[in-house]
Design a protein around this motif. Structure first.
Motif, PDB file in Angstrom:
ATOM      1  N   THR A 152       0.834  -1.202   0.000  1.00  0.00           N
ATOM      2  CA  THR A 152       0.000   0.000   0.000  1.00  0.00           C
ATOM      3  C   THR A 152       0.867   1.250   0.000  1.00  0.00           C
ATOM      4  O   THR A 152       0.605   2.212  -0.739  1.00  0.00           O
ATOM      5  CB  THR A 152      -0.938   0.011   1.218  1.00  0.00           C
ATOM      6  OG1 THR A 152      -1.682  -1.207   1.275  1.00  0.00           O
ATOM      7  CG2 THR A 152      -1.910   1.182   1.145  1.00  0.00           C
ATOM      8  N   LEU A 153       1.910   1.247   0.844  1.00  0.00           N
ATOM      9  CA  LEU A 153       2.850   2.371   0.856  1.00  0.00           C
ATOM     10  C   LEU A 153       3.471   2.570  -0.519  1.00  0.00           C
ATOM     11  O   LEU A 153       3.579   3.699  -1.008  1.00  0.00           O
ATOM     12  CB  LEU A 153       3.943   2.132   1.898  1.00  0.00           C
ATOM     13  CG  LEU A 153       5.093   3.134   1.907  1.00  0.00           C
ATOM     14  CD1 LEU A 153       4.605   4.535   2.264  1.00  0.00           C
ATOM     15  CD2 LEU A 153       6.193   2.684   2.872  1.00  0.00           C
ATOM     16  N   HIS A 154       3.858   1.476  -1.158  1.00  0.00           N
ATOM     17  CA  HIS A 154       4.499   1.577  -2.469  1.00  0.00           C
ATOM     18  C   HIS A 154       3.546   2.153  -3.516  1.00  0.00           C
ATOM     19  O   HIS A 154       3.981   2.917  -4.399  1.00  0.00           O
ATOM     20  CB  HIS A 154       5.003   0.205  -2.908  1.00  0.00           C
ATOM     21  CG  HIS A 154       6.168  -0.266  -2.106  1.00  0.00           C
ATOM     22  ND1 HIS A 154       6.798  -1.474  -2.330  1.00  0.00           N
ATOM     23  CD2 HIS A 154       6.824   0.301  -1.049  1.00  0.00           C
ATOM     24  CE1 HIS A 154       7.782  -1.625  -1.463  1.00  0.00           C
ATOM     25  NE2 HIS A 154       7.809  -0.560  -0.677  1.00  0.00           N
ATOM     26  N   GLN A 155       2.281   1.823  -3.431  1.00  0.00           N
ATOM     27  CA  GLN A 155       1.317   2.418  -4.356  1.00  0.00           C
ATOM     28  C   GLN A 155       1.257   3.925  -4.164  1.00  0.00           C
ATOM     29  O   GLN A 155       1.231   4.692  -5.138  1.00  0.00           O
ATOM     30  CB  GLN A 155      -0.068   1.810  -4.131  1.00  0.00           C
ATOM     31  CG  GLN A 155      -0.201   0.361  -4.560  1.00  0.00           C
ATOM     32  CD  GLN A 155      -1.607  -0.153  -4.273  1.00  0.00           C
ATOM     33  OE1 GLN A 155      -2.585   0.280  -4.870  1.00  0.00           O
ATOM     34  NE2 GLN A 155      -1.711  -1.085  -3.340  1.00  0.00           N
ATOM     35  N   ALA A 156       1.230   4.350  -2.909  1.00  0.00           N
ATOM     36  CA  ALA A 156       1.191   5.791  -2.626  1.00  0.00           C
ATOM     37  C   ALA A 156       2.448   6.479  -3.130  1.00  0.00           C
ATOM     38  O   ALA A 156       2.382   7.550  -3.760  1.00  0.00           O
ATOM     39  CB  ALA A 156       1.023   6.030  -1.124  1.00  0.00           C
ATOM     40  N   MET A 157       3.609   5.869  -2.887  1.00  0.00           N
ATOM     41  CA  MET A 157       4.869   6.468  -3.313  1.00  0.00           C
ATOM     42  C   MET A 157       4.949   6.544  -4.840  1.00  0.00           C
ATOM     43  O   MET A 157       5.491   7.500  -5.398  1.00  0.00           O
ATOM     44  CB  MET A 157       6.043   5.659  -2.770  1.00  0.00           C
ATOM     45  CG  MET A 157       6.106   5.590  -1.253  1.00  0.00           C
ATOM     46  SD  MET A 157       6.373   7.184  -0.485  1.00  0.00           S
ATOM     47  CE  MET A 157       8.128   7.390  -0.766  1.00  0.00           C
ATOM     48  N   MET A 171       9.963   8.036   2.951  1.00  0.00           N
ATOM     49  CA  MET A 171       9.012   9.099   2.633  1.00  0.00           C
ATOM     50  C   MET A 171       9.665  10.469   2.707  1.00  0.00           C
ATOM     51  O   MET A 171       9.433  11.329   1.854  1.00  0.00           O
ATOM     52  CB  MET A 171       7.814   9.034   3.580  1.00  0.00           C
ATOM     53  CG  MET A 171       6.866   7.885   3.301  1.00  0.00           C
ATOM     54  SD  MET A 171       5.338   7.978   4.280  1.00  0.00           S
ATOM     55  CE  MET A 171       5.895   7.271   5.835  1.00  0.00           C
ATOM     56  N   ALA A 172      10.510  10.675   3.707  1.00  0.00           N
ATOM     57  CA  ALA A 172      11.119  11.987   3.916  1.00  0.00           C
ATOM     58  C   ALA A 172      11.975  12.429   2.748  1.00  0.00           C
ATOM     59  O   ALA A 172      12.014  13.613   2.412  1.00  0.00           O
ATOM     60  CB  ALA A 172      11.959  11.969   5.198  1.00  0.00           C
ATOM     61  N   ILE A 173      12.667  11.490   2.115  1.00  0.00           N
ATOM     62  CA  ILE A 173      13.591  11.857   1.031  1.00  0.00           C
ATOM     63  C   ILE A 173      12.950  11.777  -0.348  1.00  0.00           C
ATOM     64  O   ILE A 173      13.619  11.968  -1.356  1.00  0.00           O
ATOM     65  CB  ILE A 173      14.858  10.987   1.073  1.00  0.00           C
ATOM     66  CG1 ILE A 173      14.545   9.510   0.840  1.00  0.00           C
ATOM     67  CG2 ILE A 173      15.590  11.183   2.401  1.00  0.00           C
ATOM     68  CD1 ILE A 173      15.780   8.602   0.793  1.00  0.00           C
ATOM     69  N   SER A 174      11.645  11.529  -0.397  1.00  0.00           N
ATOM     70  CA  SER A 174      10.978  11.316  -1.681  1.00  0.00           C
ATOM     71  C   SER A 174      10.587  12.602  -2.382  1.00  0.00           C
ATOM     72  O   SER A 174      10.208  12.582  -3.554  1.00  0.00           O
ATOM     73  CB  SER A 174       9.729  10.444  -1.488  1.00  0.00           C
ATOM     74  OG  SER A 174       8.747  11.148  -0.733  1.00  0.00           O
ATOM     75  N   GLY A 175      10.660  13.729  -1.686  1.00  0.00           N
ATOM     76  CA  GLY A 175      10.257  14.980  -2.301  1.00  0.00           C
ATOM     77  C   GLY A 175      11.245  15.479  -3.333  1.00  0.00           C
ATOM     78  O   GLY A 175      12.424  15.124  -3.317  1.00  0.00           O
ATOM     79  N   ASP A 176      10.769  16.325  -4.227  1.00  0.00           N
ATOM     80  CA  ASP A 176      11.659  16.992  -5.170  1.00  0.00           C
ATOM     81  C   ASP A 176      12.563  17.964  -4.425  1.00  0.00           C
ATOM     82  O   ASP A 176      13.717  18.169  -4.788  1.00  0.00           O
ATOM     83  CB  ASP A 176      10.845  17.733  -6.236  1.00  0.00           C
ATOM     84  CG  ASP A 176       9.961  16.798  -7.032  1.00  0.00           C
ATOM     85  OD1 ASP A 176      10.499  15.919  -7.717  1.00  0.00           O
ATOM     86  OD2 ASP A 176       8.728  16.937  -6.942  1.00  0.00           O
ATOM     87  N   ILE A 177      12.016  18.585  -3.397  1.00  0.00           N
ATOM     88  CA  ILE A 177      12.776  19.449  -2.501  1.00  0.00           C
ATOM     89  C   ILE A 177      12.457  19.006  -1.075  1.00  0.00           C
ATOM     90  O   ILE A 177      11.291  18.831  -0.720  1.00  0.00           O
ATOM     91  CB  ILE A 177      12.436  20.928  -2.704  1.00  0.00           C
ATOM     92  CG1 ILE A 177      12.765  21.354  -4.142  1.00  0.00           C
ATOM     93  CG2 ILE A 177      13.188  21.807  -1.704  1.00  0.00           C
ATOM     94  CD1 ILE A 177      12.393  22.775  -4.485  1.00  0.00           C
ATOM     95  N   ASP A 208      12.131  -0.780   2.512  1.00  0.00           N
ATOM     96  CA  ASP A 208      10.993  -0.652   1.606  1.00  0.00           C
ATOM     97  C   ASP A 208      10.748   0.831   1.354  1.00  0.00           C
ATOM     98  O   ASP A 208      11.556   1.676   1.719  1.00  0.00           O
ATOM     99  CB  ASP A 208       9.751  -1.373   2.143  1.00  0.00           C
ATOM    100  CG  ASP A 208       9.202  -0.758   3.432  1.00  0.00           C
ATOM    101  OD1 ASP A 208       9.851   0.157   3.985  1.00  0.00           O
ATOM    102  OD2 ASP A 208       8.131  -1.189   3.891  1.00  0.00           O
ATOM    103  N   GLY A 209       9.632   1.133   0.719  1.00  0.00           N
ATOM    104  CA  GLY A 209       9.294   2.523   0.441  1.00  0.00           C
ATOM    105  C   GLY A 209      10.159   3.169  -0.623  1.00  0.00           C
ATOM    106  O   GLY A 209      10.145   4.394  -0.776  1.00  0.00           O
ATOM    107  N   GLY A 210      10.930   2.358  -1.370  1.00  0.00           N
ATOM    108  CA  GLY A 210      11.785   2.902  -2.409  1.00  0.00           C
ATOM    109  C   GLY A 210      13.159   3.318  -1.910  1.00  0.00           C
ATOM    110  O   GLY A 210      13.939   3.916  -2.667  1.00  0.00           O
ATOM    111  N   MET A 211      13.499   2.977  -0.663  1.00  0.00           N
ATOM    112  CA  MET A 211      14.768   3.430  -0.096  1.00  0.00           C
ATOM    113  C   MET A 211      15.983   2.996  -0.905  1.00  0.00           C
ATOM    114  O   MET A 211      16.911   3.780  -1.124  1.00  0.00           O
ATOM    115  CB  MET A 211      14.918   2.947   1.349  1.00  0.00           C
ATOM    116  CG  MET A 211      16.170   3.461   2.045  1.00  0.00           C
ATOM    117  SD  MET A 211      16.376   2.853   3.734  1.00  0.00           S
ATOM    118  CE  MET A 211      14.989   3.600   4.570  1.00  0.00           C
TER     119      MET A 211
END
Length: 263
Positions: free
Chosen positions: A87-92, A117-123, A144-147
């Motif tokens: 579910t987290l991965h879908q959101a990311m 999640m914290a590092i996923s932003g463009d800024i 997980d979460g794309g780390m």
């Protein structure tokens, strides 16, 4: 009254998404993951939203997955984690693919999925109190979460190996120095600077920002020639767009462009 695990506030073209389990360090459980996916889909597909901001409530950004829930589902932990992380991965994925910029305001410690999640932003702006820990190997799990995709691209493979395998804590200033975050703001200035930045991005050429973020994501998997082909297609499309035409017109007329009024 039940507390919503994720808050969404939309105003003046900016959607502010807040992880809202402050009494649990904003630990990620299934209810929060479900709500985050709903928030991602809502804001990504709302034409009135021109910039998305992700932050946490209270003193923490997010301490990662709710380990209490892990223990409570130990009999079927594989299926439990697959659903939660899935579910987290879908959101990311929705956040990463949307045609608008995303800002992360790291108001405090971020660990595990919270780091992802914290590092996923463009800024990414960080409060001085923020620090970052991969955390997974401390409890015998894997990222997980794309780390494992994000970290090497932001800080390089060697730093990513160190952060994940040694489980060391990265303080805010080091995080800025190695490229984990964009910059550290002054104490008590995160909300103000984040709001100013979001307003500035929301008034900019958002469609072109969306195309640029896609080009950046594709760049690591492309050769130079193929990436320039993508750039060629994108700039030609942008030049024909309402944003491109308004930008050029405003430049020649020596006035600020009115991108917000473009369809």
């Amino acid at each position: 009254m039940t507390q919503l695990p994720v808050l969404v506030d939309v105003a003046d073209g900016v959607a502010r998404i807040t992880l809202n389990r402050p009494d649990r360090g904003n630990a990620l459980n299934q209810a929060m993951a479900d709500a985050l996916l709903e928030a991602a889909l809502r804001t990504a597909n709302d034409g009135g939203v021109r910039c998305v901001v992700l932050t946490g409530a209270g003193r923490m950004f997010c301490v990662g997955g709710d380990v209490t829930d892990f223990a409570g589902n130990s009999a079927g932990i594989g299926a439990f984690l697959q659903r939660l992380a899935g579910t987290l991965h879908q959101a990311m994925t929705v956040f990463a693919s949307m045609n608008k910029p995303m800002i992360c305001l790291v108001n405090g410690p971020a660990a595990g999925a919270g780091l992802s999640m914290a590092i996923s932003g463009d800024i990414v702006l960080a409060d001085p109190s923020a620090h970052f820990t991969a955390a997974y190997l401390g409890i015998g799990l894997t990222p997980d979460g794309g780390m494992t995709w994000l970290l090497p691209r932001l800080v390089g493979l060697r730093q990513a190996q160190d952060i994940i395998l040694t489980n060391r804590r990265v303080e805010a200033n080091e995080a800025a120095a190695i490229g984990l975050v964009t910059r550290v703001v002054e104490e008590n200035a995160l909300a103000r600077e984040g709001s100013e930045l979001a307003t500035r991005l929301a008034s900019g050429a958002v469609a072109s920002m969306g195309a640029a973020r896609k080009l950046l994501q594709e760049s690591f998997a492309s050769g130079l020639a193929s990436q320039m082909d993508r750039e060629l297609t994108a700039i030609a499309f942008a030049g024909e767009s309402a944003e491109g035409r308004e930008g050029v017109r405003a430049f020649l007329e020596r006035r600020p462009p009115a991108f917000r009024n473009d369809p």
